[in-house]
Design a protein around this motif. Structure first.
Motif, PDB file in Angstrom:
ATOM      1  N   GLN A 141       0.854  -1.184   0.000  1.00 46.40           N
ATOM      2  CA  GLN A 141       0.000   0.000   0.000  1.00 46.40           C
ATOM      3  C   GLN A 141       0.894   1.238   0.000  1.00 46.40           C
ATOM      4  O   GLN A 141       1.851   1.310   0.770  1.00 46.40           O
ATOM      5  CB  GLN A 141      -0.906   0.016   1.241  1.00 46.40           C
ATOM      6  CG  GLN A 141      -1.857  -1.161   1.307  1.00 46.40           C
ATOM      7  CD  GLN A 141      -2.861  -1.140   0.171  1.00 46.40           C
ATOM      8  OE1 GLN A 141      -3.442  -0.117  -0.151  1.00 46.40           O
ATOM      9  NE2 GLN A 141      -3.051  -2.294  -0.449  1.00 46.40           N
ATOM     10  N   ILE A 142       0.579   2.197  -0.847  1.00 47.82           N
ATOM     11  CA  ILE A 142       1.402   3.397  -0.969  1.00 47.82           C
ATOM     12  C   ILE A 142       0.555   4.621  -0.680  1.00 47.82           C
ATOM     13  O   ILE A 142      -0.556   4.755  -1.183  1.00 47.82           O
ATOM     14  CB  ILE A 142       2.004   3.509  -2.388  1.00 47.82           C
ATOM     15  CG1 ILE A 142       2.864   2.278  -2.683  1.00 47.82           C
ATOM     16  CG2 ILE A 142       2.833   4.788  -2.522  1.00 47.82           C
ATOM     17  CD1 ILE A 142       3.306   2.185  -4.123  1.00 47.82           C
ATOM     18  N   GLU A 143       1.120   5.512   0.128  1.00 46.07           N
ATOM     19  CA  GLU A 143       0.468   6.783   0.440  1.00 46.07           C
ATOM     20  C   GLU A 143       1.405   7.899   0.016  1.00 46.07           C
ATOM     21  O   GLU A 143       2.573   7.932   0.415  1.00 46.07           O
ATOM     22  CB  GLU A 143       0.197   6.866   1.943  1.00 46.07           C
ATOM     23  CG  GLU A 143      -0.489   8.127   2.387  1.00 46.07           C
ATOM     24  CD  GLU A 143      -0.681   8.169   3.897  1.00 46.07           C
ATOM     25  OE1 GLU A 143      -0.702   9.299   4.423  1.00 46.07           O
ATOM     26  OE2 GLU A 143      -0.781   7.114   4.534  1.00 46.07           O
ATOM     27  N   ILE A 144       0.915   8.811  -0.824  1.00 49.54           N
ATOM     28  CA  ILE A 144       1.720   9.924  -1.311  1.00 49.54           C
ATOM     29  C   ILE A 144       1.025  11.218  -0.930  1.00 49.54           C
ATOM     30  O   ILE A 144      -0.148  11.410  -1.245  1.00 49.54           O
ATOM     31  CB  ILE A 144       1.913   9.861  -2.840  1.00 49.54           C
ATOM     32  CG1 ILE A 144       2.613   8.549  -3.231  1.00 49.54           C
ATOM     33  CG2 ILE A 144       2.710  11.062  -3.340  1.00 49.54           C
ATOM     34  CD1 ILE A 144       2.722   8.332  -4.721  1.00 49.54           C
ATOM     35  N   GLU A 145       1.753  12.089  -0.244  1.00 47.61           N
ATOM     36  CA  GLU A 145       1.224  13.388   0.157  1.00 47.61           C
ATOM     37  C   GLU A 145       2.269  14.459  -0.119  1.00 47.61           C
ATOM     38  O   GLU A 145       3.459  14.176  -0.154  1.00 47.61           O
ATOM     39  CB  GLU A 145       0.900  13.409   1.656  1.00 47.61           C
ATOM     40  CG  GLU A 145      -0.195  12.473   2.083  1.00 47.61           C
ATOM     41  CD  GLU A 145      -0.430  12.500   3.579  1.00 47.61           C
ATOM     42  OE1 GLU A 145       0.221  13.303   4.297  1.00 47.61           O
ATOM     43  OE2 GLU A 145      -1.260  11.710   4.049  1.00 47.61           O
ATOM     44  N   GLY A 146       1.821  15.678  -0.302  1.00 51.18           N
ATOM     45  CA  GLY A 146       2.739  16.797  -0.458  1.00 51.18           C
ATOM     46  C   GLY A 146       2.647  17.418  -1.830  1.00 51.18           C
ATOM     47  O   GLY A 146       1.931  16.954  -2.707  1.00 51.18           O
ATOM     48  N   ASN A 147       3.421  18.487  -1.994  1.00 45.38           N
ATOM     49  CA  ASN A 147       3.406  19.185  -3.278  1.00 45.38           C
ATOM     50  C   ASN A 147       4.291  18.453  -4.285  1.00 45.38           C
ATOM     51  O   ASN A 147       5.013  17.515  -3.942  1.00 45.38           O
ATOM     52  CB  ASN A 147       3.834  20.651  -3.100  1.00 45.38           C
ATOM     53  CG  ASN A 147       5.235  20.774  -2.556  1.00 45.38           C
ATOM     54  OD1 ASN A 147       6.117  19.986  -2.870  1.00 45.38           O
ATOM     55  ND2 ASN A 147       5.462  21.780  -1.738  1.00 45.38           N
ATOM     56  N   ILE A 148       4.223  18.881  -5.513  1.00 42.25           N
ATOM     57  CA  ILE A 148       4.956  18.211  -6.589  1.00 42.25           C
ATOM     58  C   ILE A 148       6.454  18.159  -6.310  1.00 42.25           C
ATOM     59  O   ILE A 148       7.089  17.120  -6.482  1.00 42.25           O
ATOM     60  CB  ILE A 148       4.674  18.906  -7.949  1.00 42.25           C
ATOM     61  CG1 ILE A 148       3.218  18.690  -8.333  1.00 42.25           C
ATOM     62  CG2 ILE A 148       5.606  18.393  -9.036  1.00 42.25           C
ATOM     63  CD1 ILE A 148       2.768  19.488  -9.546  1.00 42.25           C
ATOM     64  N   ALA A 149       7.003  19.247  -5.851  1.00 42.82           N
ATOM     65  CA  ALA A 149       8.453  19.295  -5.608  1.00 42.82           C
ATOM     66  C   ALA A 149       8.871  18.287  -4.542  1.00 42.82           C
ATOM     67  O   ALA A 149       9.892  17.601  -4.694  1.00 42.82           O
ATOM     68  CB  ALA A 149       8.873  20.706  -5.206  1.00 42.82           C
ATOM     69  N   SER A 150       8.104  18.166  -3.473  1.00 46.74           N
ATOM     70  CA  SER A 150       8.496  17.231  -2.409  1.00 46.74           C
ATOM     71  C   SER A 150       8.328  15.786  -2.853  1.00 46.74           C
ATOM     72  O   SER A 150       9.149  14.924  -2.502  1.00 46.74           O
ATOM     73  CB  SER A 150       7.710  17.498  -1.125  1.00 46.74           C
ATOM     74  OG  SER A 150       6.343  17.196  -1.281  1.00 46.74           O
ATOM     75  N   VAL A 151       7.307  15.499  -3.654  1.00 47.77           N
ATOM     76  CA  VAL A 151       7.122  14.135  -4.152  1.00 47.77           C
ATOM     77  C   VAL A 151       8.262  13.764  -5.106  1.00 47.77           C
ATOM     78  O   VAL A 151       8.834  12.671  -5.015  1.00 47.77           O
ATOM     79  CB  VAL A 151       5.750  13.977  -4.842  1.00 47.77           C
ATOM     80  CG1 VAL A 151       5.648  12.637  -5.551  1.00 47.77           C
ATOM     81  CG2 VAL A 151       4.621  14.126  -3.820  1.00 47.77           C
ATOM     82  N   ILE A 152       8.624  14.675  -5.989  1.00 45.20           N
ATOM     83  CA  ILE A 152       9.734  14.424  -6.917  1.00 45.20           C
ATOM     84  C   ILE A 152      11.041  14.246  -6.150  1.00 45.20           C
ATOM     85  O   ILE A 152      11.840  13.357  -6.463  1.00 45.20           O
ATOM     86  CB  ILE A 152       9.833  15.551  -7.965  1.00 45.20           C
ATOM     87  CG1 ILE A 152       8.642  15.462  -8.916  1.00 45.20           C
ATOM     88  CG2 ILE A 152      11.153  15.486  -8.735  1.00 45.20           C
ATOM     89  CD1 ILE A 152       8.513  16.622  -9.879  1.00 45.20           C
ATOM     90  N   ALA A 153      11.249  15.048  -5.133  1.00 41.33           N
ATOM     91  CA  ALA A 153      12.457  14.905  -4.310  1.00 41.33           C
ATOM     92  C   ALA A 153      12.480  13.540  -3.634  1.00 41.33           C
ATOM     93  O   ALA A 153      13.529  12.875  -3.576  1.00 41.33           O
ATOM     94  CB  ALA A 153      12.529  16.023  -3.281  1.00 41.33           C
TER      95      ALA A 153
END
Length: 82
Positions: free
Chosen positions: A8-20
């Motif tokens: 299971q994957i949870e992704i949160e945050g703005n684009i820059a933080s996800v890419i980082a």
């Protein structure tokens, strides 16, 4: 932020933080593969291949699997004839 637990994957945050986060994950996976004996170039190629496969449709993945099976069967068939 990227969190995983048993598939299971949870992704949160703005684009820059996800890419980082994706960059940090890629770097860490590469370093782990290298620490376990894989050459750096091969580790990077494997990660790139995995990412490309992640973009494939189920049909494309099934085709790749069928091609691998056919290739392996051909190799094994040729080996038994020697």
């Amino acid at each position: 932020m990227i969190k995983t637990d048993k598939g299971q994957i949870e992704i949160e945050g703005n684009i820059a933080s996800v890419i980082a986060d994706v960059g940090v994950i890629s770097n860490t996976v590469r370093d782990t593969l290298v620490e376990n004996g894989m050459p750096k170039e091969m580790a990077e190629e494997r990660i790139i291949d995995i990412v490309k496969k992640g973009f494939m449709s189920e049909e494309e993945i099934a085709k790749v699997i069928e091609e691998k099976i056919a290739s392996n069967a051909s190799i094994l068939g040729g080996a038994s004839k020697k």
